[in-house]
Write an enzyme that holds these catalytic residues in place. Structure first.
Site, PDB file in Angstrom:
ATOM      1  N   GLU A  54      98.666  36.462  39.626  1.00 31.99           N
ATOM      2  CA  GLU A  54      97.866  37.515  38.973  1.00 31.99           C
ATOM      3  C   GLU A  54      98.412  37.815  37.596  1.00 31.99           C
ATOM      4  O   GLU A  54      97.660  38.005  36.637  1.00 31.99           O
ATOM      5  CB  GLU A  54      97.879  38.795  39.829  1.00 31.99           C
TER       6      GLU A  54
ATOM      7  N   SER B 162      62.776  53.105  24.801  1.00 29.16           N
ATOM      8  CA  SER B 162      61.796  53.642  25.759  1.00 29.16           C
ATOM      9  C   SER B 162      61.623  52.767  27.002  1.00 29.16           C
ATOM     10  O   SER B 162      61.530  53.279  28.112  1.00 29.16           O
ATOM     11  CB  SER B 162      60.457  53.873  25.061  1.00 29.16           C
TER      12      SER B 162
ATOM     13  N   HIS C 144      78.371  41.186  34.813  1.00 22.49           N
ATOM     14  CA  HIS C 144      77.923  42.531  35.208  1.00 22.49           C
ATOM     15  C   HIS C 144      77.472  43.272  33.947  1.00 22.49           C
ATOM     16  O   HIS C 144      78.194  43.310  32.958  1.00 22.49           O
ATOM     17  CB  HIS C 144      79.081  43.280  35.879  1.00 22.49           C
TER      18      HIS C 144
HETATM   19 ZN   LIG Z   1     100.268  43.826  39.119  1.00 20.92          ZN
END
Ligand SMILES: [Zn+2]
Length: 742
Positions: A393, A626, A685
């Site tokens: 990570e 709009s 997203h």
């Molecule tokens: Zn971490």
């Protein structure tokens, strides 16, 4: 009015005693048995086991590609197996650079060579593991040997360069020195390179997490003089994961981009240093004194530069492909095996990594063990639960991203939600994520006791918010314990699930009373953690109770507790912010131009400082909102009807219920746009993304917002059209759910 209110409150408070207990998503009696199950779950949680696991997992440095990293994965896999999970080690092969040469010198009459080394401390038993430690460096910096004058750029974000321009200072051909903080670290060299700098140094100022913040380690928890924050500088706001395999899993033998083709590796050499190493460099700076907000806590006058003497920065890296090992542990659901509730935390650290990440990892392990014990007693979850321990990570969300890319289609089909944590400490509950889960997390937080005070963690958080709010805001907040959850940018393993696949996600953790300056240094150790962060692992247990309840409720609910009216109202707030921002930009530009015409800045400036004066701005146009307003209004109407129709869900038969649940958990995927965001198609997203120029910092409605902020009016207008389109598909999904209920 008041009497009605009092009667109404009496009615609300009397309710639990009269009727059976209620939790969102559970029909009738099943709510009561779920609450009983949660009590049983709590009894299996054990702080001393969390302590024992942490001692093993932090015993040696355990970064991706290290022997201890692999040993940790195997240790956890064996435990998950023992607890009754089908467990595998998912292996991927990723580009992970480590330093071969690091050198930083101030040249000239008073030369200085940076030490670039964190001292061994007797009070910290693992600080002396030199042969296994990763030295201080920024992963995915460029190789390079550069010599130039130095310029101080504050935090190194775009606004700082505007300020430098006003001071008449250019960084072209220079090496910049920036303070940590104010943005994700990778933004600093990226923006420096865009302005023509040829090298970047990042240091930890003592005002932020050193001796100005508090006593330094080992006396206190804060960063000592030679402490250094390591960390990645890969351009992750473009895409995370293995930089050589964007968008697909880096399984063995797969085609990889050549390093020269990879766009997310930093263009210039970057090195992080301590404040003791930074001091001689900052002392050498000349030029104007910097604005007050830029000044740190060192005993010098902070100048912008350039420096009198030159600085030489030399960096070379081993560009190795290393194996990583994710642990994936599954327990099949009894009723809905093809609906998955996924929980994850990473297991790799920069060195011994106790707070980041093992404190969150051991809480997750405790949850998995408790669910395993419940299963042995005959309380298997109805949906499949998956516990993951991610590797890699720290460099770039490597393990989670590769696994998600490898299984994208299956995950989009089956995943109900992804719950992440990334470390934990003493303090207050913090949750960010998908706003459809906000109501759900309020219910969960109301049933978890705070270990230090005994009230619920929801009440403790409310008290903290109220006590620290300014006086004006308190009046409005008093009496309302509702917790608004934050929006997620990036910085942890939820990103591939959430921003790439549109899977409803949340990031959960406790914090606020365990501050320190050990982050990404060799001092993030078991000794530091157990003294300063969460002695006794009380909040480790609180995290396991919180995330564990969320897992069990999502796994066992009759109808999934997503509330799309909260999500659509939140989108409406974001849109309101954008319109407000655009109006403000317009008024500001008009006024600024008026002042320029009246020569206000020219007359106010100190003639001896030769500041560059602001230039006239082009007018801010009106945008066409709009269609978007209409689309959002339709979504809000549908979400409200869905919410009231949901009261009929208990009348559905099993197959209708299965269809309804699939519709509910897949609805958020409709907020993705296939072509993704401008210049970064991996981020799909359209409501949440990390900022292109802030990194960790979230940008909500990112396409439109960043178009406006960067004054790219045509792009903003294009993104309004795309947002309108995805809201239309989202509305169709909500209508489909209503259709099943009718
Ligand atoms: Zn971490």
């Amino acid at each position: 009015m008041r009497i009605i209110y009092i009667l109404f409150s009496l009615f609300i408070f009397a309710l639990p005693a009269l009727a059976q207990q209620k939790i969102a998503g559970f029909f009738g009696e099943r709510a009561t048995s779920q609450l009983e199950l949660e009590k049983k779950f709590d009894r299996f949680l054990n702080a001393s086991d969390q302590d024992k696991w942490m001692q093993f997992l932090t015993g040696k440095p355990h970064h991706v590609g290290s022997p201890q990293g692999k040993a940790n994965a195997q240790y956890m896999a064996a435990l998950f197996k023992q607890w009754g999970y089908e467990t595998e080690l998912a292996e991927y092969h990723v580009l992970f650079p480590t330093p071969k040469l690091r050198s930083l010198e101030l040249l000239g009459k008073q030369p200085y060579r940076a030490k670039l080394e964190e001292p061994i401390l007797n009070e910290d038993r693992t600080s002396g593991q030199r042969d296994q430690q990763l030295p201080s460096y920024n992963a995915y910096s460029a190789d390079g040997d550069v010599t130039a004058e130095l310029v101080f750029v504050n935090r190194g974000i775009p606004a700082d360069y505007e300020e430098l321009e006003r001071m008449g200072i250019s960084v072209k051909g220079k090496i910049v020195i920036a303070k940590y903080g104010g943005s994700w670290r990778g933004i600093k060299p990226k923006v420096a390179a865009e302005h023509g700098a040829i090298g970047c140094i990042i240091y930890s100022d003592p005002k932020d997490d050193g001796y100005v913040a508090g006593d330094v380690y080992p006396e206190g928890p804060f960063r000592p003089g030679q402490g250094v924050q390591r960390g990645s500088v890969m351009d992750m706001p473009v895409y995370p994961g293995d930089p050589g395999t964007p968008g697909y899993g880096s399984v063995k033998g797969v085609k990889r981009l050549d390093r020269s083709e990879i766009k997310t590796i930093m263009k210039i050499p970057v090195l992080p240093i301590s404040y003791e190493d930074a001091l001689p460099l900052l002392k050498s700076l000349q030029g104007p004194v910097v604005p007050e907000a830029w000044r740190g806590g060192l005993p010098i006058t902070y100048h912008a530069g350039p420096s009198k003497e030159k600085v030489r920065l030399q960096l070379q890296f081993n560009w190795d492909i290393v194996p990583l090992y994710n642990v994936i542990a599954k327990m099949k659901g009894t009723d809905f095996p093809d609906q998955w509730v996924i929980r994850g935390n990473h297991h790799d650290g920069w060195n011994n990594g106790a707070a980041d990440p093992i404190s969150g990892m051991v809480a997750e392990m405790d949850e998995a063990r408790a669910i395993g014990e419940l299963a042995k007693q005959g309380f298997k979850p109805r949906r499949t639960v998956v516990f993951c321990a991610w590797d890699g990570e720290e460099p770039a969300l490597l393990g989670s991203t590769e696994w998600v890319e490898d299984h994208a289609a299956e995950l989009q089909q089956k995943t109900v939600a992804y719950l992440n944590s990334d470390g934990n400490s003493r303090g207050y509950l913090g949750i960010g994520g998908s706003h459809a889960l906000e109501g759900f997390f309020n219910e969960v937080a109301a049933t978890v006791p705070d270990p230090q005070t005994g009230v619920s963690v929801l009440e403790r958080r409310y008290a903290r918010g109220l006590a620290t709010a300014d006086k004006g805001a308190r009046q409005k907040m008093f009496g309302n314990q509702y917790m608004k959850i934050g929006a997620l940018g990036a910085g942890s393993d939820y990103s591939p699930f959430f921003q790439h696949l549109g899977i409803p996600s949340a990031n959960i953790g406790y914090g606020g009373e365990g501050d320190g300056g050990e982050y990404h240094s060799i001092y993030d150790s078991y000794d530091h953690f157990t003294r300063f962060k969460d002695p006794g692992f009380q909040y480790g247990v609180a995290l396991a109770q919180t995330a564990g309840r969320a897992m069990l409720r999502l796994a066992n609910a009759d109808v999934l507790p997503f509330d799309y009216s909260i999500l659509s109202n939140t989108i409406n707030e974001y849109l309101g912010e954008l319109k407000g921002m655009l109006d403000q930009m317009r008024t500001d530009a008009e006024l600024e131009n008026k002042l320029i015409k009246a020569r206000v800045f020219a007359l106010a400036a100190d003639p001896q400082k030769r500041l560059t004066l602001p230039k006239e701005q082009s007018p801010v146009p009106f945008m066409e909102f709009s269609q978007l307003d209409n689309a959002l209004s339709a979504v809000r109407t549908s979400a409200a009807s869905l919410k009231s129709a949901m009261q009929e869900a208990s009348k559905l038969d099993a197959s209708q219920l299965l269809k309804l649940n699939a519709c509910l958990y897949q609805a958020e995927q409709k907020l993705l746009s296939e072509q993704g965001l401008p210049r970064r198609p991996w981020y799909r997203h359209q409501v949440y993304a990390p900022g292109f120029y802030t990194g960790y910092g979230v940008k909500t409605l990112p396409g439109v917002r960043e178009g406006l902020e960067e004054r790219n009016w045509s792009e903003a207008q294009e993104r309004i059209v795309i947002l309108t389109k995805v809201l239309g598909s989202f509305n169709t999904a909500l209508q489909e759910a209503i259709g099943i209920l009718k």
